[in-house]
Design an enzyme around this catalytic site. Structure first.
Site, mmCIF file in Angstrom:
data_model
loop_
_atom_site.group_PDB
_atom_site.id
_atom_site.type_symbol
_atom_site.label_atom_id
_atom_site.label_comp_id
_atom_site.label_asym_id
_atom_site.label_seq_id
_atom_site.Cartn_x
_atom_site.Cartn_y
_atom_site.Cartn_z
ATOM 1 N N GLY A 121 0.788 -1.223 0.000
ATOM 2 C CA GLY A 121 0.000 0.000 0.000
ATOM 3 C C GLY A 121 0.818 1.270 0.000
ATOM 4 N N SER A 122 2.089 1.199 -0.433
ATOM 5 C CA SER A 122 2.997 2.353 -0.447
ATOM 6 C C SER A 122 3.298 2.890 0.941
ATOM 7 C CB SER A 122 2.438 3.496 -1.333
ATOM 8 O OG SER A 122 2.383 3.100 -2.676
ATOM 9 N N GLY A 136 5.329 3.789 3.934
ATOM 10 C CA GLY A 136 6.750 3.969 4.180
ATOM 11 C C GLY A 136 7.582 4.195 2.935
ATOM 12 N N ARG A 191 -2.239 -10.816 -5.461
ATOM 13 C CA ARG A 191 -3.590 -10.420 -5.056
ATOM 14 C C ARG A 191 -4.242 -9.656 -6.194
ATOM 15 N NH1 ARG A 191 -2.714 -5.001 -4.214
ATOM 16 N NH2 ARG A 191 -0.714 -4.377 -3.321
#
Length: 427
Positions: free
Chosen positions: A160-161, A163, A283
């Site tokens: 989910g991007s 960091g 996924r």
């Protein structure tokens, strides 16, 4: 007759409800196992059977599924990652334990470790950015110097991007390294940072089911130095040669990573030297709605069919052009109000408007997928008409965010003395 159940490990604010609805349409009884069911508001709203369990504990999940098997026929098991992609490996292990169709957990684990993924892709000759693995600040700095600025810093394990940051100077490298190694960033594995070459160019995402390329989406990422996907169009406007090249590289990724069961999404950037793979994820990519609107292929339903041992139907029934947009906050603070949902949904061509937040929500921008406040998708037979409907709809949505008070403003607020404070019971 024993009811057939679909076990869902954790939930998902974007597609969780779609899985529940698709399961029911296939005659299945959905059951969610979650460490914190309250995170997913649709569970209570849809009266979904839910069990609280530590989803990081494989033995606890096996115990709970075994207990459920005394009441139901477990038809299949799948789940959602959120910010922890190890869930997919856990799902694979559960499927192996109960002799159910599912992904190869070893392949999923290799894929979810971004450094291991990079190594496997490099060995297979798949085009990827230059990369280094760093375990401390000194290694991060030397890796950035070897690769050359600008570089991308990201946790070696994550999704989910979260960091992920573009660093154009060594000062930014040091700043983000300090952040990642601090307690502010939550690590779900040993702290390791992947330092990557910044592959500059347009973004694309390949949707794959099994070994079949369903289609390729174009995407836009805003908010640099962070990477928040804000808009997408499906299918991407590519020439036949460009499509074939990305499709061929995608299939090479599957082979190199040992994937090829169920859904996979692969993110690309088209650079001066051609498409390079940014990440492969075991996924569904983004949301499945664009594929459904474009081709009539319901990836959620077809995924569940695979999960329960049936054959997926990936034939196209039509060809349209959907486009979607996530609306992002421009400041941190308290969301006082947000409206325009019904007006936007009434625009011809708009297929869905979904708000993720409501009034009085605390808005804190993190620079990742969690920043999205709402989602709008439009569709038509023509790209220009779709884009026009999307633009008109998003212009009708408005909100107001009151910034958080500064420390100086907070200190200026008079405090009630103890004897005159009002308790909740007195109000």
């Amino acid at each position: 007759m024993t009811r057939r159940a679909l076990i869902l490990i954790e939930g998902h604010r974007g597609i969780g409800l779609r899985y529940v609805q698709a399961a029911r349409s296939l005659g299945l009884h959905p059951i969610t196992l979650s460490a914190d069911p309250a995170r997913y508001d649709y569970l209570a709203a849809e009266s979904i059977e839910t069990i609280r369990v530590d989803t990081d504990n494989l033995d606890a999940l096996i115990h709970e599924c075994s207990r459920l098997a005394g009441t139901y026929e477990i038809a299949g098991i799948t789940g959602f990652a959120g910010d922890d992609e190890s869930i997919y490996a856990t799902v694979g292990k559960l499927c192996r334990h109960f002799d159910l169709p599912g992904p190869n957990p070893a392949s999923v684990e290799r894929c979810c470790d971004k450094f291991t993924q990079r190594q496997l892709l490099a060995e297979a000759g798949v085009p990827i950015p230059a990369y280094r693995l760093a375990a401390n600040a000194s290694e991060v700095e030397s890796s950035a110097a070897e690769i050359g600025l600008p570089v991308i810093l990201k946790p070696a394990v994550g999704s989910g991007s979260i960091g992920v940051r573009l660093c154009r100077t060594f000062e930014e490298v040091a700043e983000h390294t300090t952040y990642l190694f601090s307690e502010k960033h939550i690590w779900r594995s040993s702290p390791r940072i992947l330092v990557e070459e910044f592959a500059n160019g347009p973004d694309y995402g390949a949707y794959i089911m099994g070994n079949e390329i369903i289609g390729i989406e174009s995407a836009e990422y805003n908010c640099q130095p962070h990477f928040v996907c804000s808009e997408g169009t499906f299918p991407a406007p590519l020439t036949d040669d460009e499509y074939r090249l990305i499709a061929d590289i995608s299939l090479s990724c599957l082979q190199a990573l040992g994937l090829g069961w169920g859904p996979t999404c692969i993110q690309f950037r088209r650079t001066e030297r051609g498409p390079v793979v940014i990440e492969a994820n075991p996924r569904l990519g983004g949301g499945p709605q664009p594929v459904h609107l474009a081709y009539g292929i319901d990836l959620v339903t077809e995924h569940i069919k695979l999960v329960i041992g049936r054959e997926a139907n990936l034939r196209r029934s039509h060809s349209h052009v959907p486009a979607w947009r996530s609306l992002l906050p421009d400041r941190d603070g308290i969301l006082e109000w947000i409206d325009g949902e019904s007006r936007a949904a009434a625009i011809p061509g708009v297929a869905e408007v979904k708000f993720y937040v409501g009034p009085k929500t605390s808005i804190v921008r993190r620079g990742d997928y969690r920043d999205s406040m709402e989602y709008v998708i439009a569709v038509s037979s023509y790209r220009s008409r779709t884009k026009s409907a999307l633009q008109r709809a998003t212009e009708l949505i408005d909100w107001s965010i009151t910034p958080f008070p500064t420390e100086l403003e907070q200190s200026a607020v008079p405090r009630l003395s103890a004897p005159t404070q009002i308790s909740a019971a007195q109000e």
